[in-house]
Design an enzyme around this catalytic site. Structure first.
Site, PDB file in Angstrom:
ATOM      1  N   GLY A  71       0.812  -1.216   0.000  1.00 39.49           N
ATOM      2  CA  GLY A  71       0.000   0.000   0.000  1.00 39.49           C
ATOM      3  C   GLY A  71       0.840   1.259   0.000  1.00 39.49           C
ATOM      4  O   GLY A  71       0.481   2.258   0.627  1.00 39.49           O
ATOM      5  N   THR A 171      -8.652  -8.120   2.451  1.00 40.62           N
ATOM      6  CA  THR A 171      -7.586  -7.142   2.185  1.00 40.62           C
ATOM      7  C   THR A 171      -6.701  -6.921   3.398  1.00 40.62           C
ATOM      8  O   THR A 171      -5.464  -6.985   3.320  1.00 40.62           O
ATOM      9  CB  THR A 171      -8.191  -5.803   1.757  1.00 40.62           C
ATOM     10  OG1 THR A 171      -9.066  -5.994   0.649  1.00 40.62           O
ATOM     11  CG2 THR A 171      -7.102  -4.800   1.387  1.00 40.62           C
ATOM     12  N   TYR A 227     -23.872  -7.789   8.213  1.00 38.85           N
ATOM     13  CA  TYR A 227     -22.628  -7.033   8.016  1.00 38.85           C
ATOM     14  C   TYR A 227     -22.677  -5.669   8.691  1.00 38.85           C
ATOM     15  O   TYR A 227     -23.656  -4.927   8.564  1.00 38.85           O
ATOM     16  CB  TYR A 227     -22.387  -6.840   6.514  1.00 38.85           C
ATOM     17  CG  TYR A 227     -21.173  -6.014   6.168  1.00 38.85           C
ATOM     18  CD1 TYR A 227     -19.888  -6.518   6.318  1.00 38.85           C
ATOM     19  CD2 TYR A 227     -21.314  -4.718   5.658  1.00 38.85           C
ATOM     20  CE1 TYR A 227     -18.767  -5.768   5.970  1.00 38.85           C
ATOM     21  CE2 TYR A 227     -20.206  -3.958   5.300  1.00 38.85           C
ATOM     22  CZ  TYR A 227     -18.930  -4.488   5.457  1.00 38.85           C
ATOM     23  OH  TYR A 227     -17.833  -3.736   5.116  1.00 38.85           O
TER      24      TYR A 227
END
Length: 296
Positions: A71, A171, A227
């Site tokens: 990143g 991720t 979620y």
């Protein structure tokens, strides 16, 4: 354990409730911006949460070390890569957007002509991409002293990764978990041959304290109906911490000269807030007066 990711000579820990870095070399903090008044209290090291990576690493010669920073095309990843390169580290940026990575590389080399910086494609939402990155790096024959698992996403709407896993967990944790495992043999070999301690750094968050009520929902990772953006983010950051803790235990048991640590970098004005709507506006305006900037 919280650490200063840029202090190569000594890893120093913090109480989890503290935001002050405690590196072992004492230096004086000067010229802290007035807007950072909330962070001006120096710790025993002479540093505070307003200290910059440049200040903390001043005087360190890290020539001969090789680091991977994920990143690195924006935010604190870019600054980490820049400062490591400034101190002589050969930096390999693991990035998804190669065009952005090329621009970052060019900017670093323009500022630091002697910088050794490479960009390699890495999409942490794809386990196939992680495997290819690790394979390509290993095939290059390069040593690896430092792995900084920095890339991440925060509170996006529910979506699945390329491997059909909830995006934040995929991720922030799974991609980095696999990457560390695949590169571990290279790091062990480097530590043995160079007699220098290796470092694995997981950039976690204080949000690790606020996952779903049951912690990590291993059996409900892809539950769209239940979620929660923040719950999912918290569980991914908790996984970062648990990964570093267990990896440390195993490396110590094995006798490998590598340390693994997780850290909370502070609340920083970066594009990580892009999924927060109105709150992003706050960060972009009033937040700049009280939150940490990228250099800090």
């Amino acid at each position: 354990m919280l650490i200063s990711a840029c202090n190569f000579r000594n890893i120093s820990s913090l109480d989890l409730n503290s935001t002050e870095l405690i590196p072992t070399k004492k230096k004086k903090i000067e010229n802290i911006p007035e807007k950072m008044w909330l962070f001006r209290r120096n710790g025993p090291s002479g540093f505070s949460s307003a200290s910059t990576a440049d200040e903390v690493t001043a005087g360190i010669d890290a020539s001969g070390l090789t680091a991977i920073v994920t990143g690195a095309s924006s935010g604190i990843g870019t600054e980490t890569a820049r400062v490591l390169a400034k101190r002589g580290v050969h930096v390999v940026m693991g990035i998804r957007n190669m065009d952005a990575g090329k621009q970052v590389k060019e900017a670093i080399v323009k500022e630091i002509p002697s910088a050794k910086v490479d960009a390699m494609e890495l999409d942490l939402t794809s386990l196939a991409s992680v495997r290819k990155f690790a394979s390509d790096f290993s095939s290059s024959g390069r040593p690896l002293n430092i792995l900084i698992n920095n890339a991440g996403v925060m509170t996006p709407p529910f979506q699945l990764s390329k491997d059909n896993i909830e995006t934040q967990f995929a991720t922030n944790h799974l991609g980095h978990f696999l990457l560390a495992n695949l590169l571990l043999d290279t790091m062990k070999k480097t530590a043995r041959e160079t007699k220098k301690e290796g470092r694995i750094v997981n950039v976690s968050s204080e949000a690790h304290r606020f996952p779903y009520k049951e912690g990590i929902r291993f059996d409900k990772l892809n539950d769209e109906e239940g979620y929660s953006r923040w719950g999912a983010y918290g569980q991914s950051k908790l996984a970062n911490v648990l990964h570093a803790n267990e990896l440390t235990r195993r490396l110590k048991e094995e006798g490998a000269d590598i340390t693994a640590n997780s850290l909370h970098p502070g609340i920083i004005t970066t594009n990580l807030f892009r999924h927060l709507g109105v709150f992003e506006g706050f960060v972009s305006t009033l937040g700049r007066m009280v939150l940490k900037n990228v250099q800090q």
